[in-house]
Write a protein that holds these residues in place. Sequence first.
Motif, PDB file in Angstrom:
ATOM      1  N   ASP A  88      -5.434  -1.950  -3.540  1.00 35.78           N
ATOM      2  CA  ASP A  88      -5.250  -2.234  -2.123  1.00 35.78           C
ATOM      3  C   ASP A  88      -5.439  -3.739  -1.913  1.00 35.78           C
ATOM      4  O   ASP A  88      -6.508  -4.281  -2.186  1.00 35.78           O
ATOM      5  N   THR A  89      -4.399  -4.418  -1.427  1.00 33.66           N
ATOM      6  CA  THR A  89      -4.501  -5.872  -1.254  1.00 33.66           C
ATOM      7  C   THR A  89      -4.752  -6.267   0.215  1.00 33.66           C
ATOM      8  O   THR A  89      -4.350  -7.352   0.652  1.00 33.66           O
ATOM      9  N   LEU A  90      -5.398  -5.380   0.949  1.00 36.51           N
ATOM     10  CA  LEU A  90      -5.876  -5.661   2.314  1.00 36.51           C
ATOM     11  C   LEU A  90      -4.763  -6.211   3.211  1.00 36.51           C
ATOM     12  O   LEU A  90      -3.798  -5.518   3.462  1.00 36.51           O
ATOM     13  N   SER A  98      -8.817   1.946  -4.074  1.00 36.83           N
ATOM     14  CA  SER A  98      -9.142   0.572  -3.694  1.00 36.83           C
ATOM     15  C   SER A  98      -8.815  -0.403  -4.813  1.00 36.83           C
ATOM     16  O   SER A  98      -8.005  -1.295  -4.642  1.00 36.83           O
ATOM     17  N   ASN A 145       0.807  -1.209   0.000  1.00 40.51           N
ATOM     18  CA  ASN A 145       0.000   0.000   0.000  1.00 40.51           C
ATOM     19  C   ASN A 145       0.844   1.263   0.000  1.00 40.51           C
ATOM     20  O   ASN A 145       0.335   2.347   0.146  1.00 40.51           O
ATOM     21  N   VAL A 183     -13.342  -8.560   8.083  1.00 40.15           N
ATOM     22  CA  VAL A 183     -14.084  -8.054   6.912  1.00 40.15           C
ATOM     23  C   VAL A 183     -15.581  -8.253   7.148  1.00 40.15           C
ATOM     24  O   VAL A 183     -16.391  -7.327   7.002  1.00 40.15           O
ATOM     25  N   TYR A 211     -15.961  -5.022  -2.372  1.00 36.18           N
ATOM     26  CA  TYR A 211     -14.521  -4.895  -2.109  1.00 36.18           C
ATOM     27  C   TYR A 211     -14.174  -3.434  -1.804  1.00 36.18           C
ATOM     28  O   TYR A 211     -13.545  -3.115  -0.797  1.00 36.18           O
ATOM     29  N   SER A 212     -14.620  -2.539  -2.682  1.00 33.27           N
ATOM     30  CA  SER A 212     -14.301  -1.118  -2.489  1.00 33.27           C
ATOM     31  C   SER A 212     -14.991  -0.550  -1.257  1.00 33.27           C
ATOM     32  O   SER A 212     -14.430   0.304  -0.564  1.00 33.27           O
ATOM     33  N   LEU A 246      -9.740 -10.954  -3.884  1.00 37.49           N
ATOM     34  CA  LEU A 246      -8.449 -10.674  -3.258  1.00 37.49           C
ATOM     35  C   LEU A 246      -7.390 -11.696  -3.677  1.00 37.49           C
ATOM     36  O   LEU A 246      -6.269 -11.344  -4.050  1.00 37.49           O
ATOM     37  N   VAL A 250     -12.842  -1.602   1.659  1.00 38.50           N
ATOM     38  CA  VAL A 250     -11.587  -0.835   1.722  1.00 38.50           C
ATOM     39  C   VAL A 250     -11.857   0.532   2.347  1.00 38.50           C
ATOM     40  O   VAL A 250     -11.111   1.016   3.199  1.00 38.50           O
ATOM     41  N   ASN A 262     -12.506   0.232   6.045  1.00 38.26           N
ATOM     42  CA  ASN A 262     -11.240  -0.062   6.713  1.00 38.26           C
ATOM     43  C   ASN A 262     -10.381   1.202   6.837  1.00 38.26           C
ATOM     44  O   ASN A 262      -9.768   1.458   7.867  1.00 38.26           O
ATOM     45  N   ASP A 263     -10.382   2.001   5.761  1.00 36.05           N
ATOM     46  CA  ASP A 263      -9.587   3.230   5.781  1.00 36.05           C
ATOM     47  C   ASP A 263     -10.131   4.245   6.778  1.00 36.05           C
ATOM     48  O   ASP A 263      -9.381   4.988   7.396  1.00 36.05           O
TER      49      ASP A 263
END
Length: 702
Positions: free
Chosen positions: A212-214, A187, A28, A236, A339-340, A261, A343, A346-347
């Motif tokens: 972003d690969t988490l 993302s 990231n 998640v 997924y987005s 992912l 992300v 999470n952010d």
Amino acid sequence: MKKRILALVLAAAMALGTTGCGLFTVQNESPADVAKDSIANEFHKGSQESTIAEEDIEDAAAGVDSTPKEVRYQDDYYEYVNQNLLSKIELAATDAHWDWFGELNAVVSSEMEDIIRELAGDGKTYEKGTPEQKIKDMYECVSNTENREKTGLGPLKPYMDSIRNAKNIDEYVDALAHLSGEFGFSSIVGGYYISQDKADSSEYSVYMMYADTLIGKEYIEGKETKEYVDMYLDYVNDMLVEFGMSAGEAAASTDSIETLLRDICASTLTTEQLYDPKITYNVYTAKELQQLYTNVDVDKMLKTLGVSGQDKYIVIDVEQAKKINSLLVEENLQALKDYSSFVMLNDVAEYASSGYVKLHDKMQNSLYGITESWGDEKIWMDLTQDLLPWDFGTIYVKEHFSQEDKEAVEAMIELILKEYETIINKQEWMSDATKQKAVKKLETMQVKIGYPEEWPAAKDMMQVTPISEGGSLISNWLVSMQVAIEAQLQQLGTKVDRSEWDVTPQTINAMYDPLNNEIIFPAAILQAPFYNSRNSDGANLGGIGFVIAHEVSHAFDSSGALYDEFGNYNVWWTDEELAEYERLSQSIVEYYNNYEMMGTKVNGDLTLMENIADLGAMTCITSIIGDDEDALDDAFGQMTYNWASADTASFMMYLLNTDTHSPNKVRVNAVLSSCDAFYDIYDIAETDGMYVAPEDRVGIWR
Ligand SMILES: [Zn+2]
């Protein structure tokens, strides 16, 4: 994506895996962060509190002495030297890691906390735009839980809705482009970063970010990391439930996020590949970008991002971009949106309401092996410092900077650069022409010590709106993101000003930046145990001297060596020399592959650059000392003492997977076992643990 912000607003110093936000992998990181090599991993969460008595910091470390110890120095020099120190360190339940970098950071942090507390309780009003006003009002926003609950996702809500409501790929990509262009979120597609152009470091270019690969490729594909990946997928799921999904919806979404992912990670570069400009510097025109992203309206996206009309765009991870493009089809729409959405949650988690904060904290703690959460106040204090790094920086240097120490360190830098010249000229495998170019790189190397003469524009651009005027933590955090983008966009099209700093003075670290051919020593590293004016010259050479020599070595590590004296990616070696360099590198990779920590092997490829720098640094400082046995003993002892550390098993797993540095114990023992001077002053027999046969000792710069 938070990395982008850390890089500019919070300073690149915090980048390589650090502080509160900068969680997972270098995946990231912005390209600028990846380019910059630091002396230490910058994870400070490990040391919540200062645990070491003043005299342990101030005392020079002993090398080999007559004190009886449980371990023989001939078998394990690191344990021998650090036995007393490590016996005093007990990781608290809230800690994952202890080392001197974290320890000193805890000291700096607690001073800043005193300032925050004083401002929070003084009942005064400060003039708008002063550090006092910003810190006071930011802390109020951070610590006012009622306001945070009320705000929820705040101004981000409509953006989240635009992802959730996207009816087709075009609308989905457009929603992401707005989030990227306005706040710097990235993302899947549309993330970008403006940084010095690797081929012409006097100009700025637009780098297209990878996805972003988490938890990161290393964990997803690791052999011993399944429990952490499972834990992360639970996280998640829980975040999606907190967002309002039913249990069934969240479980189905988590499954499809995992599938995406794994698919993306399979086409993603490894961390060590990200440091290789041969792989990451891929120039595209807008038209070629359109051919790469056939499922995206690239013109429209670039306009929304605010970076249309450029002659070139640099794609960092081409294979991943191709993979992402192939995934941007209608049948994946729901999975992509999920997924987005995750992300973004999470952010935003650390800045949002308590449900998200708690889940995020729990996940982080599980990943690092922390069994007890920090208290709210500590988290709030840290967040306040992270959000206003330069304002705290101005306060820090007022209190802590000695001109005398700066001059002493400058003299040492000069000594080290000179010694490096001698070492380079001794290399039989390099031609005279190549040696001259290497020496030129040393002669023109820029040195930054202490703090900037002029503070970065981002410092004043960052303003804080108090709650009384409608501000909130999220709104002020978003301002910090916008400031970061604004500052980058202002640079695009201008000549690079190499006097600019992007590392704060309170950072306990040191760096080499290949794009500026410069070494950076923030004010905070110039203190004990790294540097102490009362210590012997030998001890200071093993302390700050080793740090300086390590950074200088980065100019000639496997990545740095590909840049010329101007900081341009420009290979100045002959093919034969590169082949020899590669051969020596391979022996270093294999040498480190033999070391292990807590039963897991060190990754010699991931840590190659840092190992080259450590090995070169030791050659340099022992060459300076020559055959003075006492000084060598002092230097070995101090270097070993400075790299003392303690870790939870989970944190060690995190380091082994993601850190480009070898674990501290290996950094010490592997380097000393390859250092001839170590054998000259100590009686090391073939049967001893530290012994490595002369022909098996490694290094590029010997
Ligand atoms: Zn380094």
